[in-house]
Motif scaffolding. Structure first.
Motif, PDB file in Angstrom:
ATOM      1  N   THR A   1       7.548 -12.608   9.693  1.00 22.55           N
ATOM      2  CA  THR A   1       7.598 -11.203  10.082  1.00 22.55           C
ATOM      3  C   THR A   1       6.872 -10.299   9.087  1.00 22.55           C
ATOM      4  N   THR A   2       7.016 -10.578   7.801  1.00 18.14           N
ATOM      5  CA  THR A   2       6.369  -9.735   6.795  1.00 18.14           C
ATOM      6  C   THR A   2       4.861  -9.716   6.998  1.00 18.14           C
ATOM      7  N   PHE A   3       4.272 -10.889   7.189  1.00 21.38           N
ATOM      8  CA  PHE A   3       2.828 -10.946   7.443  1.00 21.38           C
ATOM      9  C   PHE A   3       2.491 -10.218   8.743  1.00 21.38           C
ATOM     10  N   ALA A   4       3.298 -10.442   9.771  1.00 20.59           N
ATOM     11  CA  ALA A   4       3.018  -9.847  11.073  1.00 20.59           C
ATOM     12  C   ALA A   4       3.008  -8.326  11.000  1.00 20.59           C
ATOM     13  N   LEU A   5       3.995  -7.749  10.322  1.00 19.07           N
ATOM     14  CA  LEU A   5       4.057  -6.290  10.214  1.00 19.07           C
ATOM     15  C   LEU A   5       2.912  -5.745   9.363  1.00 19.07           C
ATOM     16  N   ASN A   6       2.556  -6.468   8.311  1.00 15.98           N
ATOM     17  CA  ASN A   6       1.403  -6.052   7.507  1.00 15.98           C
ATOM     18  C   ASN A   6       0.110  -6.146   8.308  1.00 15.98           C
ATOM     19  N   LEU A   7       0.017  -7.118   9.193  1.00 12.51           N
ATOM     20  CA  LEU A   7      -1.157  -7.222  10.049  1.00 12.51           C
ATOM     21  C   LEU A   7      -1.302  -5.971  10.917  1.00 12.51           C
ATOM     22  N   VAL A   8      -0.197  -5.515  11.492  1.00 12.48           N
ATOM     23  CA  VAL A   8      -0.240  -4.290  12.288  1.00 12.48           C
ATOM     24  C   VAL A   8      -0.593  -3.089  11.406  1.00 12.48           C
ATOM     25  N   ALA A   9       0.001  -3.050  10.220  1.00  9.26           N
ATOM     26  CA  ALA A   9      -0.232  -1.917   9.326  1.00  9.26           C
ATOM     27  C   ALA A   9      -1.699  -1.807   8.928  1.00  9.26           C
ATOM     28  N   TYR A  10      -2.296  -2.913   8.544  1.00  9.85           N
ATOM     29  CA  TYR A  10      -3.652  -2.867   8.005  1.00  9.85           C
ATOM     30  C   TYR A  10      -4.732  -2.945   9.074  1.00  9.85           C
ATOM     31  N   SER A  11      -4.429  -3.603  10.195  1.00  9.79           N
ATOM     32  CA  SER A  11      -5.459  -3.786  11.209  1.00  9.79           C
ATOM     33  C   SER A  11      -5.372  -2.765  12.336  1.00  9.79           C
ATOM     34  N   TRP A  12      -4.159  -2.307  12.639  1.00  6.46           N
ATOM     35  CA  TRP A  12      -4.038  -1.263  13.676  1.00  6.46           C
ATOM     36  C   TRP A  12      -3.891   0.124  13.056  1.00  6.46           C
ATOM     37  N   ALA A  13      -2.918   0.297  12.159  1.00  4.71           N
ATOM     38  CA  ALA A  13      -2.575   1.643  11.685  1.00  4.71           C
ATOM     39  C   ALA A  13      -3.594   2.213  10.708  1.00  4.71           C
ATOM     40  N   LEU A  14      -4.000   1.425   9.734  1.00  6.47           N
ATOM     41  CA  LEU A  14      -4.860   1.948   8.667  1.00  6.47           C
ATOM     42  C   LEU A  14      -6.171   2.532   9.202  1.00  6.47           C
ATOM     43  N   PRO A  15      -6.845   1.892  10.149  1.00  5.78           N
ATOM     44  CA  PRO A  15      -8.097   2.495  10.640  1.00  5.78           C
ATOM     45  C   PRO A  15      -7.903   3.706  11.546  1.00  5.78           C
ATOM     46  N   ARG A  16      -6.676   3.969  11.988  1.00  4.39           N
ATOM     47  CA  ARG A  16      -6.465   4.971  13.020  1.00  4.39           C
ATOM     48  C   ARG A  16      -5.731   6.225  12.554  1.00  4.39           C
ATOM     49  N   LEU A  17      -4.809   6.091  11.617  1.00  5.36           N
ATOM     50  CA  LEU A  17      -3.960   7.225  11.262  1.00  5.36           C
ATOM     51  C   LEU A  17      -4.709   8.247  10.413  1.00  5.36           C
TER      52      LEU A  17
ATOM     53  N   GLN B   1      -7.616  -6.911  20.984  1.00  2.84           N
ATOM     54  CA  GLN B   1      -9.065  -6.857  21.158  1.00  2.84           C
ATOM     55  C   GLN B   1      -9.692  -5.741  20.333  1.00  2.84           C
ATOM     56  N   ALA B   2      -8.971  -4.636  20.163  1.00  5.58           N
ATOM     57  CA  ALA B   2      -9.534  -3.487  19.451  1.00  5.58           C
ATOM     58  C   ALA B   2      -9.359  -3.582  17.943  1.00  5.58           C
ATOM     59  N   MET B   3      -8.405  -4.371  17.475  1.00  2.00           N
ATOM     60  CA  MET B   3      -8.108  -4.437  16.041  1.00  2.00           C
ATOM     61  C   MET B   3      -9.119  -5.302  15.293  1.00  2.00           C
ATOM     62  N   PRO B   4      -9.574  -4.869  14.116  1.00  2.00           N
ATOM     63  CA  PRO B   4     -10.432  -5.710  13.294  1.00  2.00           C
ATOM     64  C   PRO B   4      -9.616  -6.816  12.637  1.00  2.00           C
ATOM     65  N   PRO B   5     -10.251  -7.909  12.219  1.00  2.35           N
ATOM     66  CA  PRO B   5      -9.519  -8.973  11.541  1.00  2.35           C
ATOM     67  C   PRO B   5      -8.896  -8.467  10.248  1.00  2.35           C
ATOM     68  N   PHE B   6      -7.765  -9.051   9.908  1.00  2.00           N
ATOM     69  CA  PHE B   6      -7.049  -8.719   8.674  1.00  2.00           C
ATOM     70  C   PHE B   6      -7.546  -9.602   7.535  1.00  2.00           C
ATOM     71  N   LEU B   7      -7.809 -10.874   7.813  1.00  4.07           N
ATOM     72  CA  LEU B   7      -8.321 -11.825   6.831  1.00  4.07           C
ATOM     73  C   LEU B   7      -9.588 -12.473   7.382  1.00  4.07           C
ATOM     74  N   GLY B   8     -10.522 -12.777   6.497  1.00  4.59           N
ATOM     75  CA  GLY B   8     -11.746 -13.445   6.902  1.00  4.59           C
ATOM     76  C   GLY B   8     -11.806 -14.863   6.380  1.00  4.59           C
ATOM     77  N   GLY B   9     -12.439 -15.750   7.140  1.00  4.91           N
ATOM     78  CA  GLY B   9     -12.560 -17.134   6.707  1.00  4.91           C
ATOM     79  C   GLY B   9     -12.912 -18.032   7.873  1.00  4.91           C
ATOM     80  N   GLY B  10     -12.525 -19.298   7.744  1.00  2.00           N
ATOM     81  CA  GLY B  10     -12.788 -20.238   8.810  1.00  2.00           C
ATOM     82  C   GLY B  10     -11.849 -20.034   9.978  1.00  2.00           C
ATOM     83  N   GLU B  11     -12.234 -20.556  11.134  1.00  4.04           N
ATOM     84  CA  GLU B  11     -11.457 -20.575  12.381  1.00  4.04           C
ATOM     85  C   GLU B  11     -11.433 -19.235  13.098  1.00  4.04           C
TER      86      GLU B  11
END
Length: 405
Positions: free
Chosen positions: A93-109, A243-253
Protein backbone atom coordinates in the motif's frame (compact mmCIF):
# COMPACT_ATOMS: atom_id res chain seq x y z
CA UNK A 1 -22.50 -24.86 4.99
CA UNK A 2 -20.94 -25.14 8.44
CA UNK A 3 -17.25 -24.22 8.52
CA UNK A 4 -14.91 -26.13 10.80
CA UNK A 5 -12.86 -23.22 12.13
CA UNK A 6 -10.64 -25.57 14.12
CA UNK A 7 -9.64 -27.26 10.87
CA UNK A 8 -9.09 -23.85 9.26
CA UNK A 9 -6.81 -22.84 12.11
CA UNK A 10 -4.74 -25.97 11.59
CA UNK A 11 -3.87 -24.69 8.12
CA UNK A 12 -1.57 -22.08 9.73
CA UNK A 13 1.65 -23.78 10.86
CA UNK A 14 3.00 -20.89 12.93
CA UNK A 15 -0.06 -20.84 15.18
CA UNK A 16 0.96 -24.21 16.61
CA UNK A 17 4.19 -22.90 18.15
CA UNK A 18 4.86 -21.77 21.70
CA UNK A 19 6.28 -18.45 22.94
CA UNK A 20 8.08 -18.29 26.29
CA UNK A 21 6.79 -21.79 27.00
CA UNK A 22 3.16 -20.75 26.46
CA UNK A 23 0.84 -21.50 23.53
CA UNK A 24 0.99 -18.60 21.09
CA UNK A 25 -2.08 -16.36 21.00
CA UNK A 26 -1.51 -14.19 17.94
CA UNK A 27 -3.59 -11.01 18.08
CA UNK A 28 -1.60 -8.82 15.68
CA UNK A 29 -3.13 -9.61 12.30
CA UNK A 30 -3.70 -5.93 11.50
CA UNK A 31 0.08 -5.66 11.52
CA UNK A 32 0.62 -8.76 9.40
CA UNK A 33 -1.47 -11.88 8.91
CA UNK A 34 -0.17 -15.40 9.35
CA UNK A 35 0.25 -17.58 6.26
CA UNK A 36 -1.62 -20.81 5.53
CA UNK A 37 0.32 -23.86 4.39
CA UNK A 38 -1.09 -23.44 0.88
CA UNK A 39 0.69 -20.08 0.52
CA UNK A 40 3.97 -21.41 1.89
CA UNK A 41 3.73 -24.39 -0.47
CA UNK A 42 3.02 -22.19 -3.49
CA UNK A 43 6.10 -20.05 -2.87
CA UNK A 44 8.22 -23.15 -2.26
CA UNK A 45 6.94 -24.82 -5.44
CA UNK A 46 7.69 -21.75 -7.54
CA UNK A 47 11.34 -21.69 -6.44
CA UNK A 48 11.71 -25.45 -6.73
CA UNK A 49 10.06 -25.91 -10.11
CA UNK A 50 9.45 -22.67 -12.04
CA UNK A 51 11.94 -20.00 -10.98
CA UNK A 52 12.80 -17.63 -13.83
CA UNK A 53 12.28 -13.99 -14.66
CA UNK A 54 9.04 -12.76 -16.17
CA UNK A 55 8.37 -11.34 -19.63
CA UNK A 56 11.96 -11.70 -20.76
CA UNK A 57 12.75 -15.26 -21.77
CA UNK A 58 11.13 -17.51 -24.38
CA UNK A 59 12.32 -20.71 -22.69
CA UNK A 60 9.91 -22.95 -20.78
CA UNK A 61 10.76 -21.69 -17.31
CA UNK A 62 10.35 -18.08 -18.40
CA UNK A 63 6.93 -18.85 -19.85
CA UNK A 64 5.89 -20.65 -16.68
CA UNK A 65 7.04 -17.80 -14.45
CA UNK A 66 5.27 -15.20 -16.58
CA UNK A 67 2.04 -17.19 -16.58
CA UNK A 68 2.22 -17.65 -12.80
CA UNK A 69 2.79 -13.92 -12.25
CA UNK A 70 0.07 -12.79 -14.64
CA UNK A 71 -2.21 -15.51 -13.30
CA UNK A 72 -1.87 -13.95 -9.85
CA UNK A 73 -2.85 -10.59 -11.33
CA UNK A 74 -5.97 -12.15 -12.85
CA UNK A 75 -6.83 -13.86 -9.56
CA UNK A 76 -6.52 -10.59 -7.63
CA UNK A 77 -8.57 -8.73 -10.24
CA UNK A 78 -11.42 -11.24 -10.02
CA UNK A 79 -11.27 -11.14 -6.22
CA UNK A 80 -11.68 -7.34 -6.26
CA UNK A 81 -14.13 -7.23 -9.21
CA UNK A 82 -11.90 -5.18 -11.51
CA UNK A 83 -10.10 -5.61 -14.82
CA UNK A 84 -6.64 -7.15 -14.71
CA UNK A 85 -5.21 -4.44 -16.98
CA UNK A 86 -6.18 -1.85 -14.35
CA UNK A 87 -4.25 -3.56 -11.56
CA UNK A 88 -0.65 -2.48 -10.87
CA UNK A 89 1.28 -5.04 -8.83
CA UNK A 90 3.69 -3.42 -6.38
CA UNK A 91 5.36 -3.89 -3.00
CA UNK A 92 2.39 -2.78 -0.90
CA UNK A 93 0.00 0.00 0.00
CA UNK A 94 2.78 2.46 0.82
CA UNK A 95 4.27 2.12 -2.65
CA UNK A 96 0.83 2.26 -4.25
CA UNK A 97 -0.13 5.51 -2.52
CA UNK A 98 3.24 7.06 -3.34
CA UNK A 99 2.71 6.06 -6.96
CA UNK A 100 -0.53 8.04 -7.01
CA UNK A 101 1.11 10.95 -5.20
CA UNK A 102 4.08 11.27 -7.53
CA UNK A 103 2.58 10.15 -10.82
CA UNK A 104 -0.95 11.56 -10.61
CA UNK A 105 -0.95 14.35 -8.01
CA UNK A 106 2.49 15.94 -8.35
CA UNK A 107 2.16 16.86 -12.06
CA UNK A 108 -1.37 18.19 -11.63
CA UNK A 109 -1.82 20.04 -8.34
CA UNK A 110 -1.38 23.81 -8.06
CA UNK A 111 -0.86 26.20 -5.11
CA UNK A 112 -4.60 26.97 -5.03
CA UNK A 113 -5.57 23.28 -4.68
CA UNK A 114 -6.49 21.32 -1.55
CA UNK A 115 -5.80 17.69 -0.63
CA UNK A 116 -8.39 16.37 1.83
CA UNK A 117 -7.53 13.55 4.25
CA UNK A 118 -9.25 12.24 7.37
CA UNK A 119 -8.05 12.27 10.96
CA UNK A 120 -7.90 8.45 11.07
CA UNK A 121 -5.41 7.92 8.24
CA UNK A 122 -2.30 5.77 8.49
CA UNK A 123 0.92 7.68 7.91
CA UNK A 124 1.15 6.08 4.46
CA UNK A 125 -1.98 8.01 3.52
CA UNK A 126 -0.76 11.28 5.03
CA UNK A 127 2.97 11.71 4.41
CA UNK A 128 2.93 11.31 0.59
CA UNK A 129 0.28 14.03 0.38
CA UNK A 130 2.32 16.29 2.67
CA UNK A 131 5.31 15.84 0.37
CA UNK A 132 3.20 16.63 -2.68
CA UNK A 133 1.75 19.70 -0.94
CA UNK A 134 5.23 20.95 -0.09
CA UNK A 135 6.38 20.61 -3.69
CA UNK A 136 3.27 22.04 -5.37
CA UNK A 137 2.15 24.63 -2.82
CA UNK A 138 -1.16 22.83 -2.36
CA UNK A 139 -2.83 22.75 1.06
CA UNK A 140 -3.58 19.70 3.22
CA UNK A 141 -6.99 19.77 4.93
CA UNK A 142 -8.20 17.34 7.63
CA UNK A 143 -11.72 15.95 8.01
CA UNK A 144 -12.52 15.26 11.65
CA UNK A 145 -14.23 12.44 13.55
CA UNK A 146 -17.13 11.96 15.89
CA UNK A 147 -16.43 10.96 19.51
CA UNK A 148 -17.08 7.27 18.72
CA UNK A 149 -14.35 7.29 16.07
CA UNK A 150 -16.63 7.39 13.05
CA UNK A 151 -16.22 9.99 10.32
CA UNK A 152 -18.29 13.12 10.73
CA UNK A 153 -19.86 12.93 7.28
CA UNK A 154 -21.57 16.31 7.47
CA UNK A 155 -18.20 17.90 8.25
CA UNK A 156 -16.64 15.87 5.43
CA UNK A 157 -19.22 17.12 2.92
CA UNK A 158 -18.62 20.68 4.12
CA UNK A 159 -14.87 20.21 3.67
CA UNK A 160 -15.36 19.13 0.03
CA UNK A 161 -15.12 22.67 -1.31
CA UNK A 162 -14.47 23.46 -4.99
CA UNK A 163 -10.72 23.82 -4.37
CA UNK A 164 -10.41 20.18 -3.20
CA UNK A 165 -8.86 18.15 -5.98
CA UNK A 166 -8.04 14.90 -4.15
CA UNK A 167 -9.61 13.01 -1.24
CA UNK A 168 -7.64 10.26 0.56
CA UNK A 169 -9.60 8.03 2.93
CA UNK A 170 -9.13 4.71 4.70
CA UNK A 171 -11.69 2.01 4.01
CA UNK A 172 -11.06 0.68 7.55
CA UNK A 173 -9.07 2.39 10.31
CA UNK A 174 -6.08 0.39 11.50
CA UNK A 175 -6.47 1.85 15.02
CA UNK A 176 -10.20 2.31 15.57
CA UNK A 177 -11.51 -0.47 13.37
CA UNK A 178 -14.04 2.00 11.96
CA UNK A 179 -15.45 0.90 8.60
CA UNK A 180 -16.02 4.00 6.51
CA UNK A 181 -18.91 4.22 4.00
CA UNK A 182 -16.46 4.58 1.14
CA UNK A 183 -19.02 4.04 -1.62
CA UNK A 184 -21.09 6.99 -0.40
CA UNK A 185 -17.96 9.08 0.17
CA UNK A 186 -16.53 8.37 -3.29
CA UNK A 187 -19.92 8.96 -4.91
CA UNK A 188 -20.10 12.40 -3.29
CA UNK A 189 -16.49 13.12 -4.27
CA UNK A 190 -17.17 12.19 -7.89
CA UNK A 191 -20.27 14.41 -7.93
CA UNK A 192 -18.04 17.32 -6.94
CA UNK A 193 -15.23 16.47 -9.37
CA UNK A 194 -12.85 15.28 -6.63
CA UNK A 195 -10.50 12.36 -7.31
CA UNK A 196 -10.75 9.73 -4.56
CA UNK A 197 -7.99 7.49 -3.21
CA UNK A 198 -8.98 4.65 -0.87
CA UNK A 199 -6.53 2.85 1.42
CA UNK A 200 -7.94 -0.67 1.57
CA UNK A 201 -5.17 -2.31 3.61
CA UNK A 202 -7.42 -3.19 6.55
CA UNK A 203 -10.53 -3.90 4.47
CA UNK A 204 -9.52 -6.37 1.80
CA UNK A 205 -8.41 -9.10 4.28
CA UNK A 206 -11.63 -8.99 6.30
CA UNK A 207 -14.61 -8.42 4.01
CA UNK A 208 -15.80 -8.77 0.46
CA UNK A 209 -14.55 -5.74 -1.47
CA UNK A 210 -16.04 -4.75 -4.82
CA UNK A 211 -13.89 -1.87 -6.04
CA UNK A 212 -16.11 -1.26 -9.05
CA UNK A 213 -19.12 -0.80 -6.76
CA UNK A 214 -17.19 1.59 -4.50
CA UNK A 215 -16.65 3.94 -7.42
CA UNK A 216 -13.29 5.38 -6.37
CA UNK A 217 -10.52 6.55 -8.70
CA UNK A 218 -7.71 4.67 -6.92
CA UNK A 219 -7.70 1.76 -4.45
CA UNK A 220 -4.59 0.43 -2.71
CA UNK A 221 -4.09 -2.76 -0.72
CA UNK A 222 -1.26 -4.83 0.67
CA UNK A 223 -0.64 -8.56 0.36
CA UNK A 224 0.92 -9.48 3.69
CA UNK A 225 -2.24 -8.55 5.60
CA UNK A 226 -4.17 -10.77 3.17
CA UNK A 227 -2.36 -13.95 4.29
CA UNK A 228 0.11 -13.46 1.44
CA UNK A 229 3.87 -12.85 1.45
CA UNK A 230 5.43 -9.56 2.49
CA UNK A 231 6.56 -7.23 -0.27
CA UNK A 232 3.36 -7.64 -2.27
CA UNK A 233 0.48 -5.29 -2.89
CA UNK A 234 -1.59 -3.58 -5.53
CA UNK A 235 -2.90 -0.35 -6.88
CA UNK A 236 -6.13 -0.33 -8.81
CA UNK A 237 -6.82 2.76 -10.89
CA UNK A 238 -9.28 3.78 -13.54
CA UNK A 239 -7.86 3.02 -16.94
CA UNK A 240 -7.89 6.65 -18.03
CA UNK A 241 -5.74 7.62 -15.05
CA UNK A 242 -3.19 4.89 -15.75
CA UNK A 243 -2.94 5.93 -19.38
CA UNK A 244 -2.45 9.60 -18.51
CA UNK A 245 0.03 9.12 -15.64
CA UNK A 246 3.78 9.19 -16.34
CA UNK A 247 5.89 6.29 -15.02
CA UNK A 248 7.04 6.54 -11.42
CA UNK A 249 10.18 4.40 -11.89
CA UNK A 250 12.23 3.77 -15.02
CA UNK A 251 13.99 0.58 -16.02
CA UNK A 252 13.40 -2.75 -17.66
CA UNK A 253 9.96 -4.24 -18.41
CA UNK A 254 8.15 -0.88 -18.29
CA UNK A 255 9.29 0.02 -21.80
CA UNK A 256 8.52 -0.90 -25.40
CA UNK A 257 11.57 0.76 -26.94
CA UNK A 258 14.52 2.71 -25.59
CA UNK A 259 16.62 5.09 -27.71
CA UNK A 260 19.00 7.75 -26.53
CA UNK A 261 16.72 10.36 -28.07
CA UNK A 262 13.62 9.05 -26.30
CA UNK A 263 11.76 6.08 -24.87
CA UNK A 264 8.39 4.52 -25.67
CA UNK A 265 6.76 3.24 -22.49
CA UNK A 266 4.82 0.04 -22.09
CA UNK A 267 1.07 -0.06 -21.74
CA UNK A 268 -0.48 0.08 -18.26
CA UNK A 269 -0.22 -1.61 -15.87
CA UNK A 270 3.27 -2.77 -16.91
CA UNK A 271 4.33 0.84 -17.41
CA UNK A 272 4.47 1.09 -13.61
CA UNK A 273 6.24 -2.22 -12.92
CA UNK A 274 9.89 -1.48 -13.62
CA UNK A 275 12.46 -4.15 -12.89
CA UNK A 276 12.13 -7.71 -11.69
CA UNK A 277 9.05 -8.03 -9.47
CA UNK A 278 8.50 -10.20 -6.41
CA UNK A 279 7.35 -13.08 -8.61
CA UNK A 280 7.25 -15.77 -5.94
CA UNK A 281 5.53 -13.35 -3.58
CA UNK A 282 2.70 -12.76 -6.04
CA UNK A 283 2.40 -16.47 -6.70
CA UNK A 284 1.94 -16.79 -2.94
CA UNK A 285 -0.55 -13.92 -2.87
CA UNK A 286 -2.58 -15.56 -5.61
CA UNK A 287 -2.62 -18.74 -3.53
CA UNK A 288 -3.74 -16.70 -0.49
CA UNK A 289 -6.65 -15.23 -2.44
CA UNK A 290 -7.65 -18.70 -3.64
CA UNK A 291 -7.51 -19.94 -0.05
CA UNK A 292 -9.63 -17.07 1.32
CA UNK A 293 -12.10 -17.35 -1.56
CA UNK A 294 -12.60 -21.04 -0.81
CA UNK A 295 -13.62 -20.14 2.75
CA UNK A 296 -15.68 -17.17 1.58
CA UNK A 297 -15.12 -13.55 2.56
CA UNK A 298 -18.66 -13.22 3.91
CA UNK A 299 -18.04 -16.18 6.22
CA UNK A 300 -14.73 -14.67 7.30
CA UNK A 301 -16.41 -11.33 8.05
CA UNK A 302 -19.13 -13.04 10.10
CA UNK A 303 -16.58 -15.12 12.03
CA UNK A 304 -14.51 -12.05 12.89
CA UNK A 305 -17.62 -10.12 13.92
CA UNK A 306 -18.44 -12.89 16.41
CA UNK A 307 -14.89 -12.84 17.79
CA UNK A 308 -14.99 -9.04 18.03
CA UNK A 309 -18.26 -9.10 19.97
CA UNK A 310 -16.86 -11.68 22.39
CA UNK A 311 -13.64 -9.74 22.95
CA UNK A 312 -15.38 -6.39 23.32
CA UNK A 313 -17.78 -7.73 25.94
CA UNK A 314 -14.99 -9.46 27.88
CA UNK A 315 -12.68 -6.44 27.84
CA UNK A 316 -15.48 -4.19 29.06
CA UNK A 317 -15.41 -6.11 32.36
CA UNK A 318 -11.82 -5.02 33.14
CA UNK A 319 -11.71 -2.05 35.50
CA UNK A 320 -9.81 0.91 34.10
CA UNK A 321 -9.72 -0.42 30.54
CA UNK A 322 -10.84 1.96 27.82
CA UNK A 323 -11.51 0.91 24.22
CA UNK A 324 -10.68 3.54 21.60
CA UNK A 325 -13.14 3.40 18.73
CA UNK A 326 -16.73 2.33 19.24
CA UNK A 327 -18.29 3.10 15.87
CA UNK A 328 -21.34 0.96 15.05
CA UNK A 329 -19.72 -0.41 11.88
CA UNK A 330 -16.38 -1.79 12.99
CA UNK A 331 -13.83 -4.40 11.92
CA UNK A 332 -12.11 -6.78 14.36
CA UNK A 333 -9.58 -4.26 15.70
CA UNK A 334 -9.56 -3.22 19.36
CA UNK A 335 -7.23 -0.46 20.52
CA UNK A 336 -7.27 -0.06 24.28
CA UNK A 337 -5.59 1.56 27.26
CA UNK A 338 -5.58 0.66 30.96
CA UNK A 339 -5.40 3.51 33.43
CA UNK A 340 -1.95 3.94 34.95
CA UNK A 341 -0.25 1.30 32.78
CA UNK A 342 1.97 2.12 29.79
CA UNK A 343 1.01 0.16 26.70
CA UNK A 344 4.59 -1.04 26.12
CA UNK A 345 4.75 -2.51 29.64
CA UNK A 346 1.41 -4.16 29.09
CA UNK A 347 2.39 -5.65 25.74
CA UNK A 348 5.76 -6.85 27.06
CA UNK A 349 4.18 -8.74 29.95
CA UNK A 350 1.41 -10.11 27.73
CA UNK A 351 4.12 -11.48 25.46
CA UNK A 352 5.52 -13.44 28.42
CA UNK A 353 2.07 -15.03 28.68
CA UNK A 354 2.23 -16.00 24.99
CA UNK A 355 -0.09 -13.20 23.83
CA UNK A 356 1.09 -11.09 20.88
CA UNK A 357 -0.52 -7.64 20.68
CA UNK A 358 0.90 -4.47 19.21
CA UNK A 359 1.69 -1.44 21.32
CA UNK A 360 2.66 2.07 20.23
CA UNK A 361 1.22 4.72 17.95
CA UNK A 362 0.34 2.39 15.08
CA UNK A 363 1.62 4.76 12.38
CA UNK A 364 -1.25 7.11 13.24
CA UNK A 365 0.24 9.92 15.33
CA UNK A 366 -2.43 12.55 14.49
CA UNK A 367 -5.20 10.14 15.47
CA UNK A 368 -3.64 9.28 18.82
CA UNK A 369 -3.15 12.97 19.53
CA UNK A 370 -6.88 13.43 18.89
CA UNK A 371 -7.61 10.50 21.23
CA UNK A 372 -5.50 12.19 23.89
CA UNK A 373 -3.19 9.23 24.47
CA UNK A 374 0.50 8.74 23.76
CA UNK A 375 0.22 5.05 22.87
CA UNK A 376 -2.28 2.22 22.95
CA UNK A 377 -2.30 -1.54 22.84
CA UNK A 378 -4.05 -3.08 19.87
CA UNK A 379 -5.53 -6.55 19.68
CA UNK A 380 -6.45 -7.35 16.08
CA UNK A 381 -8.38 -10.53 15.39
CA UNK A 382 -8.54 -12.80 12.38
CA UNK A 383 -10.75 -15.72 11.40
CA UNK A 384 -8.09 -18.17 12.59
CA UNK A 385 -8.38 -16.94 16.16
CA UNK A 386 -10.67 -18.73 18.63
CA UNK A 387 -13.04 -17.86 21.44
CA UNK A 388 -10.79 -19.81 23.81
CA UNK A 389 -7.88 -17.56 22.81
CA UNK A 390 -9.94 -14.49 23.65
CA UNK A 391 -10.69 -15.91 27.09
CA UNK A 392 -7.00 -16.69 27.62
CA UNK A 393 -6.06 -13.17 26.46
CA UNK A 394 -8.48 -11.59 28.93
CA UNK A 395 -7.19 -13.84 31.73
CA UNK A 396 -3.63 -12.78 30.87
CA UNK A 397 -4.71 -9.12 30.98
CA UNK A 398 -6.14 -9.60 34.47
CA UNK A 399 -2.87 -11.24 35.58
CA UNK A 400 -0.66 -8.53 34.07
CA UNK A 401 -2.87 -5.81 35.47
CA UNK A 402 -2.41 -7.23 38.98
CA UNK A 403 1.37 -7.34 38.48
CA UNK A 404 1.52 -3.72 37.32
CA UNK A 405 -1.00 -2.29 39.76
Amino acid sequence: MTIDWTKIRADFPLLARQVHGKPLIYLDSANTAQKPAAVIAAVDAFYRQHNANVSRAVHQLGSEATEAYEGARRTLAAFLHVRADELVLCSGTTFALNLVAYSWALPRLQPSDVILVTRMEHHANIVPWQLVAQRTGATLRVAELRPDGSLDLEALWAAMTPDVKLLAVAHVSNVLGTVNPVAAICREAARRGIVSVVDGSQAVPHMSVDIAAIGCDFYAATGHKLCGPTGTGLLWAKREHLQAMPPFLGGGEMIKEVRFDGTVFNDPPHKFEAGTPNIAGFVGLGAAVDYLSAIGMDAIQQREAELLAHATEALAQIDGLRIHGTAPDKAAVISFSIDGIHSHDLATLLDLEGVAVRSGQHCAHPLLQWLGVGTTCRASLAFYNTHDEIDAFVAALHKVKRLLA
